[in-house]
Enzyme design. Sequence first.
Site, PDB file in Angstrom:
ATOM      1  N   ASP A  49       0.819  -1.215   0.000  1.00 43.96           N
ATOM      2  CA  ASP A  49       0.000   0.000   0.000  1.00 43.96           C
ATOM      3  C   ASP A  49       0.860   1.276   0.000  1.00 43.96           C
ATOM      4  OD1 ASP A  49       1.065  -0.300   2.478  1.00 43.96           O
ATOM      5  OD2 ASP A  49      -0.816  -0.038   3.581  1.00 43.96           O
ATOM      6  N   HIS A 253      25.479   4.957 -17.398  1.00 47.88           N
ATOM      7  CA  HIS A 253      24.293   5.121 -16.553  1.00 47.88           C
ATOM      8  C   HIS A 253      24.445   4.371 -15.230  1.00 47.88           C
ATOM      9  CE1 HIS A 253      21.595   6.288 -20.200  1.00 47.88           C
ATOM     10  NE2 HIS A 253      22.346   7.285 -19.779  1.00 47.88           N
ATOM     11  N   HIS A 360      28.405   8.907 -26.709  1.00 52.98           N
ATOM     12  CA  HIS A 360      27.050   9.468 -26.552  1.00 52.98           C
ATOM     13  C   HIS A 360      26.974  10.836 -27.212  1.00 52.98           C
ATOM     14  CE1 HIS A 360      28.494  12.168 -23.355  1.00 52.98           C
ATOM     15  NE2 HIS A 360      29.085  11.131 -22.797  1.00 52.98           N
ATOM     16  N   HIS A 364      21.310  17.473 -24.798  1.00 55.40           N
ATOM     17  CA  HIS A 364      19.876  17.228 -25.035  1.00 55.40           C
ATOM     18  C   HIS A 364      19.098  18.418 -24.504  1.00 55.40           C
ATOM     19  CE1 HIS A 364      19.795  16.259 -20.711  1.00 55.40           C
ATOM     20  NE2 HIS A 364      20.891  15.550 -20.935  1.00 55.40           N
ATOM     21  N   GLU A 397      27.591  18.266 -22.739  1.00 54.32           N
ATOM     22  CA  GLU A 397      28.195  17.243 -21.883  1.00 54.32           C
ATOM     23  C   GLU A 397      29.130  16.278 -22.609  1.00 54.32           C
ATOM     24  OE1 GLU A 397      25.322  14.190 -20.616  1.00 54.32           O
ATOM     25  OE2 GLU A 397      23.749  15.511 -21.332  1.00 54.32           O
ATOM     26  N   TYR A 401      35.807   8.133 -21.865  1.00 52.14           N
ATOM     27  CA  TYR A 401      35.689   7.007 -20.937  1.00 52.14           C
ATOM     28  C   TYR A 401      36.661   5.917 -21.367  1.00 52.14           C
ATOM     29  CZ  TYR A 401      31.425   9.727 -20.669  1.00 52.14           C
ATOM     30  OH  TYR A 401      30.544  10.775 -20.581  1.00 52.14           O
ATOM     31  N   ARG A 418      33.333  13.192 -17.569  1.00 51.92           N
ATOM     32  CA  ARG A 418      32.282  13.939 -18.264  1.00 51.92           C
ATOM     33  C   ARG A 418      32.172  15.296 -17.574  1.00 51.92           C
ATOM     34  NH1 ARG A 418      28.758  10.397 -18.407  1.00 51.92           N
ATOM     35  NH2 ARG A 418      27.302  10.828 -16.704  1.00 51.92           N
TER      36      ARG A 418
HETATM   37  N1  GLY Z   1      21.817  12.861 -16.371  1.00 54.74           N
HETATM   38  C1  GLY Z   1      21.376  12.356 -17.594  1.00 54.74           C
HETATM   39  C2  GLY Z   1      22.110  12.934 -18.707  1.00 54.74           C
HETATM   40  O1  GLY Z   1      23.122  13.564 -18.511  1.00 54.74           O
HETATM   41  O2  GLY Z   1      21.677  12.868 -19.821  1.00 54.74           O
HETATM   42 MN    MN Z   2      22.486  15.362 -19.523  1.00 57.21          MN
HETATM   43 MN    MN Z   3      23.663  14.430 -16.637  1.00 58.50          MN
END
Ligand code: GLY
Ligand code: MN
Ligand code: MN
Length: 451
Positions: A49, A253, A360, A364, A397, A401, A418
């Site tokens: 619950d 992640h 990556h 974003h 960003e 790595y 990063r």
């Molecule tokens: N914290 C998620 C990203 O940097 O996209």
């Molecule tokens: Mn981000």
């Molecule tokens: Mn981030």
Amino acid sequence: MMRPATAPKIPDGFHYRGRRERLLQAVRETHGGGLVLMPTAPEVFRNRDTLYPYRPESYFTYLSGFPEPEAVLALSCDNAGETRHLLFCREKNPERETWDGFRFGPEAARETFAFDEAFPISTLTEQLPALTMNRPALLTPLGLYPDWDRTITQLLGTVRSQARAGNTPPACLLDVRDALDPMRMVKDEAEIALMRHAAAITAQAHVRAMRFARPGHFEYQVEAELQHEFLRHGAQSAYPAIVAAAENACVLHYVGNRCPINAGDLLLIDAGGEYQSYAADITRTFPVGRRFSAAQKDVYELVLAAQRACFDALKPGAPFHAFHDAAERVLAQGMIDLKLIEGSLDAALETGSFKRFYMHRAGHWLGLDVHDAGHYQRGDHGEAPTLLEAGMALTVEPGCYIGAAEDIPAAFHNIGVRIEDDVLITNDGIDILTAAAPKSVAEVEALCTES
Ligand code: GLY
Ligand code: MN
Ligand code: MN
């Protein structure tokens, strides 16, 4: 201890009404009128619950600011531009309010959030057919919540079955998020103020973490410091914090945050506060209890240089991907210089050999969601990149790595870096919302070695 930044003004109901009006006028221009139905997020059980902490749906929040679950917006517009703003929400309930806390109830909700009328949510199903009939278009989220999809399917069936009585069902069913995304991509002044505040709180949290993290701590103890700083400013985490020491920093992640931290480990922290539903998203990387080693510093300064190249590529009119391309060029050349990859820059870019260490995108959209609403390509076939405009907000960003591997010199093993900042596009360039989070080698070393 730094003082909490002064909190910005929270938008009032008429501010949200202004956004609803903009949406409805766009619906009139495109379809000659229509009905928007927007539910908020359902509550979700964690176990038995106990519920997960509740967070309203972001598009619903954008249009209403209404914080309670079990609520639906019904917004209509006719061909003459006449609009009606309706809210369905929970009724007042003294017994439930004794257990779970305050509920607005329809009357107070209508007044506070600037609706024309508000009704108990229990009357939604019976009222929906009359609201939907004889509208050229129905706009609602599709495929977001299974229960809501069923509500819409049943509604359309009911409305179609009444066609013989002279009522016309909507000729067109659209996902309302497609109409809202262009609005959400360009932040208004109230949103920018909230994002600045989320950024300021998050910058302070990263400073606190740099000061606190020392050899012998566990990653989760550093996470607790971040949480402390978010909560004491009335914020919460916008996403699960990544507190990643040594090789964990090479897991993009990583959210386990359970490992001990050793002297000289690089600690990568990707953590952002959410203030009044708006996210910040900062990453900083620093050596724990020591200065950078020579190899750590080489990689760190390479990522810093990549970020500077990104900033130079951000301005109104620039295609979204230009800053990512800039990051790739700088990082690939740096990897060649550090002998991590072989060959020319052109060959590295052509073959993608640099992606072994940088895999990556460079950023974003940012706003109500950490990975915010909005398109990265435009045109009917997504054939052209989105062009940057003043008021858009995004992260920058770049990273690098380097896991342990036989073909890599040992000094570079387990270096994951990063560096992530949040940026607002302005009329003539950018405003770095997170500039208060230190990142030069000298600033970072001073904070993480001070006694
Ligand atoms: N914290 C998620 C990203 O940097 O996209
Ligand atoms: Mn981000
Ligand atoms: Mn981030």
